[in-house]
Scaffold this motif. Structure first.
Motif, PDB file in Angstrom:
ATOM      1  N   PRO A 113       0.812  -1.214   0.000  1.00 12.11           N
ATOM      2  CA  PRO A 113       0.000   0.000   0.000  1.00 12.11           C
ATOM      3  C   PRO A 113       0.847   1.265   0.000  1.00 12.11           C
ATOM      4  N   ASN A 114       0.381   2.255  -0.739  1.00 11.60           N
ATOM      5  CA  ASN A 114       1.014   3.570  -0.744  1.00 11.60           C
ATOM      6  C   ASN A 114       0.401   4.393   0.385  1.00 11.60           C
ATOM      7  N   GLU A 115       1.195   4.699   1.399  1.00 11.36           N
ATOM      8  CA  GLU A 115       0.711   5.471   2.533  1.00 11.36           C
ATOM      9  C   GLU A 115       1.121   6.930   2.420  1.00 11.36           C
ATOM     10  N   GLY A 116       1.610   7.322   1.240  1.00 13.94           N
ATOM     11  CA  GLY A 116       2.007   8.695   1.007  1.00 13.94           C
ATOM     12  C   GLY A 116       0.966   9.426   0.187  1.00 13.94           C
ATOM     13  N   THR A 117       1.424  10.171  -0.808  1.00 17.49           N
ATOM     14  CA  THR A 117       0.556  10.974  -1.666  1.00 17.49           C
ATOM     15  C   THR A 117       0.875  10.664  -3.124  1.00 17.49           C
ATOM     16  N   PRO A 118       0.043  11.153  -4.059  1.00 20.39           N
ATOM     17  CA  PRO A 118       0.347  10.921  -5.473  1.00 20.39           C
ATOM     18  C   PRO A 118       1.719  11.434  -5.900  1.00 20.39           C
ATOM     19  N   LYS A 119       2.189  12.525  -5.317  1.00 21.66           N
ATOM     20  CA  LYS A 119       3.482  13.096  -5.702  1.00 21.66           C
ATOM     21  C   LYS A 119       4.653  12.587  -4.866  1.00 21.66           C
ATOM     22  N   SER A 120       4.352  11.991  -3.734  1.00 20.17           N
ATOM     23  CA  SER A 120       5.417  11.519  -2.842  1.00 20.17           C
ATOM     24  C   SER A 120       4.999  10.176  -2.238  1.00 20.17           C
ATOM     25  N   TYR A 121       5.321   9.116  -2.962  1.00 21.16           N
ATOM     26  CA  TYR A 121       4.876   7.805  -2.499  1.00 21.16           C
ATOM     27  C   TYR A 121       5.647   7.388  -1.242  1.00 21.16           C
ATOM     28  N   ALA A 122       4.995   6.586  -0.425  1.00 23.61           N
ATOM     29  CA  ALA A 122       5.599   6.025   0.795  1.00 23.61           C
ATOM     30  C   ALA A 122       4.968   4.651   0.991  1.00 23.61           C
ATOM     31  N   PHE A 123       5.683   3.633   0.575  1.00 20.48           N
ATOM     32  CA  PHE A 123       5.111   2.292   0.566  1.00 20.48           C
ATOM     33  C   PHE A 123       5.245   1.621   1.926  1.00 20.48           C
ATOM     34  N   GLY A 124       4.129   1.058   2.379  1.00 16.52           N
ATOM     35  CA  GLY A 124       4.086   0.398   3.673  1.00 16.52           C
ATOM     36  C   GLY A 124       4.416  -1.088   3.575  1.00 16.52           C
ATOM     37  N   LYS A 125       4.073  -1.811   4.612  1.00 18.18           N
ATOM     38  CA  LYS A 125       4.338  -3.240   4.708  1.00 18.18           C
ATOM     39  C   LYS A 125       3.441  -4.007   3.745  1.00 18.18           C
ATOM     40  N   GLU A 126       4.008  -5.022   3.075  1.00 19.63           N
ATOM     41  CA  GLU A 126       3.224  -5.810   2.135  1.00 19.63           C
ATOM     42  C   GLU A 126       2.122  -6.585   2.847  1.00 19.63           C
ATOM     43  N   ILE A 127       1.014  -6.797   2.120  1.00 22.61           N
ATOM     44  CA  ILE A 127      -0.139  -7.530   2.638  1.00 22.61           C
ATOM     45  C   ILE A 127      -0.464  -8.655   1.663  1.00 22.61           C
ATOM     46  N   PRO A 128      -0.413  -9.912   2.100  1.00 24.56           N
ATOM     47  CA  PRO A 128      -0.758 -11.003   1.182  1.00 24.56           C
ATOM     48  C   PRO A 128      -2.236 -10.966   0.818  1.00 24.56           C
ATOM     49  N   LEU A 129      -2.536 -11.106  -0.469  1.00 28.25           N
ATOM     50  CA  LEU A 129      -3.925 -11.115  -0.903  1.00 28.25           C
ATOM     51  C   LEU A 129      -4.547 -12.483  -0.675  1.00 28.25           C
ATOM     52  N   GLU A 130      -5.863 -12.491  -0.547  1.00 29.94           N
ATOM     53  CA  GLU A 130      -6.605 -13.723  -0.347  1.00 29.94           C
ATOM     54  C   GLU A 130      -7.669 -13.867  -1.421  1.00 29.94           C
ATOM     55  N   ALA A 131      -8.077 -15.104  -1.652  1.00 24.60           N
ATOM     56  CA  ALA A 131      -9.171 -15.398  -2.570  1.00 24.60           C
ATOM     57  C   ALA A 131     -10.024 -16.485  -1.940  1.00 24.60           C
ATOM     58  N   ASP A 132     -11.301 -16.219  -1.825  1.00 28.51           N
ATOM     59  CA  ASP A 132     -12.228 -17.168  -1.215  1.00 28.51           C
ATOM     60  C   ASP A 132     -11.774 -17.550   0.196  1.00 28.51           C
ATOM     61  N   GLY A 133     -11.205 -16.567   0.918  1.00 27.77           N
ATOM     62  CA  GLY A 133     -10.801 -16.779   2.301  1.00 27.77           C
ATOM     63  C   GLY A 133      -9.503 -17.517   2.483  1.00 27.77           C
ATOM     64  N   LYS A 134      -8.782 -17.786   1.401  1.00 25.68           N
ATOM     65  CA  LYS A 134      -7.510 -18.500   1.477  1.00 25.68           C
ATOM     66  C   LYS A 134      -6.425 -17.661   0.805  1.00 25.68           C
ATOM     67  N   PRO A 135      -5.138 -17.951   1.092  1.00 27.73           N
ATOM     68  CA  PRO A 135      -4.074 -17.216   0.403  1.00 27.73           C
ATOM     69  C   PRO A 135      -4.230 -17.321  -1.113  1.00 27.73           C
ATOM     70  N   LEU A 136      -4.112 -16.182  -1.783  1.00 28.30           N
ATOM     71  CA  LEU A 136      -4.248 -16.158  -3.238  1.00 28.30           C
ATOM     72  C   LEU A 136      -2.946 -16.648  -3.850  1.00 28.30           C
ATOM     73  N   ARG A 137      -3.015 -17.779  -4.531  1.00 28.73           N
ATOM     74  CA  ARG A 137      -1.833 -18.349  -5.162  1.00 28.73           C
ATOM     75  C   ARG A 137      -2.168 -18.789  -6.575  1.00 28.73           C
ATOM     76  N   ALA A 138      -1.161 -18.715  -7.427  1.00 31.55           N
ATOM     77  CA  ALA A 138      -1.340 -19.121  -8.821  1.00 31.55           C
ATOM     78  C   ALA A 138      -0.147 -19.976  -9.227  1.00 31.55           C
ATOM     79  N   GLY A 139      -0.096 -21.206  -8.725  1.00 33.31           N
ATOM     80  CA  GLY A 139       1.024 -22.077  -9.060  1.00 33.31           C
ATOM     81  C   GLY A 139       2.315 -21.496  -8.540  1.00 33.31           C
ATOM     82  N   SER A 140       3.203 -21.125  -9.450  1.00 35.28           N
ATOM     83  CA  SER A 140       4.445 -20.446  -9.094  1.00 35.28           C
ATOM     84  C   SER A 140       4.714 -19.346 -10.123  1.00 35.28           C
ATOM     85  N   ARG A 141       5.669 -18.476  -9.802  1.00 37.44           N
ATOM     86  CA  ARG A 141       6.006 -17.332 -10.663  1.00 37.44           C
ATOM     87  C   ARG A 141       4.758 -16.513 -11.010  1.00 37.44           C
TER      88      ARG A 141
END
Length: 331
Positions: free
Chosen positions: A127-155
């Motif tokens: 997530p960008n916790e800054g502004t459009p002109k001055s980005y400040a990226f926060g801690k990554e958040i794993p996405l989920e799908a159907d209540g489980k970790p979102l995965r697509a095989g590998s790569r």
């Protein structure tokens, strides 16, 4: 994509080591040299990267951009400001997280967030916790799908797009096997939630060696993009991949075939010796002193050079290739 809102289009790229790169656009339409993107704490972003102990006392494994340096004092690895000595007792190996990145306003707040896929098939929101002109990226958040970790095989190669035209972002994800999956957004434009995967494109196939195809054929490592290619008001799918193809070479003469067979027989023990030398660098049978290590490296250079010379005398059985495939939406 204008990441820093300065009026110039920028380019984002993932990398095999895993760090993310920004190529800033300039006023004359060119791009500045790539710079690794940092988070708001000043740390380079590489999800899943870092230094870890390998199992069984095998030494250290670095996942990320690292540089080896050989000196009279030994071999060192430079990684994120650290200079670590690699020794026979504790050797250092490197690998990558194979990042793929897209910039998109994920939460509808007017600035660009990052969507990052990795070699394990995971997809994260940064997530960008800054502004459009001055980005400040926060801690990554794993996405989920159907209540489980979102995965697509590998790569995983994610691409956010409003695939179903309902005004919010869905997620298309390419995978190592060449397939493409759709994760439909069942939430909202400001708070996405995803259903389980639906396969849009089946896996491809990569064949190495003499059986590589002559014709164009879908391969692996799918990376996707969407656009209304034919102007019918619906998004179509563009898919880039990695493939192999048999080169278009003239049929060798009988004399050439005999010479090629002789070279292959000469090459086989050279390959076997190179494999044996590699095993001396890892596992319980690895060498344990600097002197032994230097002897292994020296022989590897000699054997590797001989192997390259012999391979260079043989016709190529296959060539690495890449195609871009167009899939038009059906009514």
């Amino acid at each position: 994509m204008d990441l820093d809102d300065d009026g110039h289009q920028d380019i984002l790229s993932g990398s095999w080591p895993g760090e993310l790169y920004l190529f800033r656009g300039t006023a004359d339409g060119s791009f500045a040299a790539g710079e690794m993107i940092k988070d708001k704490e000043g740390n380079l972003i590489n999800i899943g990267g870092g230094i870890e102990e390998r199992p069984g006392g095998e030494g250290l494994l670095i996942r990320g951009h690292a540089e080896f340096e050989r000196t009279d004092e030994g071999t060192f690895v430079k990684y994120r400001g650290k200079r670590i000595k690699s020794t026979p007792e504790k050797p250092i190996a490197t690998t990558g997280t194979a990042s793929t990145v897209r910039a998109v306003d994920w939460d509808g707040d007017g600035d660009y967030d990052l969507i990052v896929g990795d070699i394990r098939g995971n997809v994260h929101l940064v997530p960008n916790e800054g502004t459009p002109k001055s980005y400040a990226f926060g801690k990554e958040i794993p996405l989920e799908a159907d209540g489980k970790p979102l995965r697509a095989g590998s790569r995983a190669g994610p691409h956010p797009a409003d695939w179903d035209g309902d005004g919010d972002l869905d997620l298309l994800v390419g995978a190592a096997d060449g397939s493409v999956s759709l994760f439909q957004n069942t939430g909202s434009a400001k708070s996405p939630k995803f259903a389980a995967a639906v396969e849009l494109v089946p896996p491809g196939k990569v064949t190495y060696g003499a059986d590589a195809p002559r014709e164009a054929r879908r391969g692996s490592r799918a990376k996707v993009f969407t656009a209304d290619w034919n102007g019918d008001g619906r998004l179509d799918l563009l898919l880039g991949d990695f493939a192999t193809q048999k080169p278009d070479l003239p049929e060798p003469t009988a004399e050439e075939k005999a010479e090629h067979e002789r070279i292959r027989k000469e090459l086989e023990p050279v390959r076997e010796r190179y494999s044996e030398l590699i095993q001396k660098l890892r596992g319980p049978s690895r060498v344990r002193t600097e002197e032994q290590l230097e002897k292994v490296y020296e022989e590897m250079r000699e054997v590797g050079q001989r192997m390259s010379e012999l391979r260079g005398k043989l016709p190529r059985e296959y060539e690495p290739h890449g195609w871009v495939w167009l899939f038009l939406r059906q009514p």
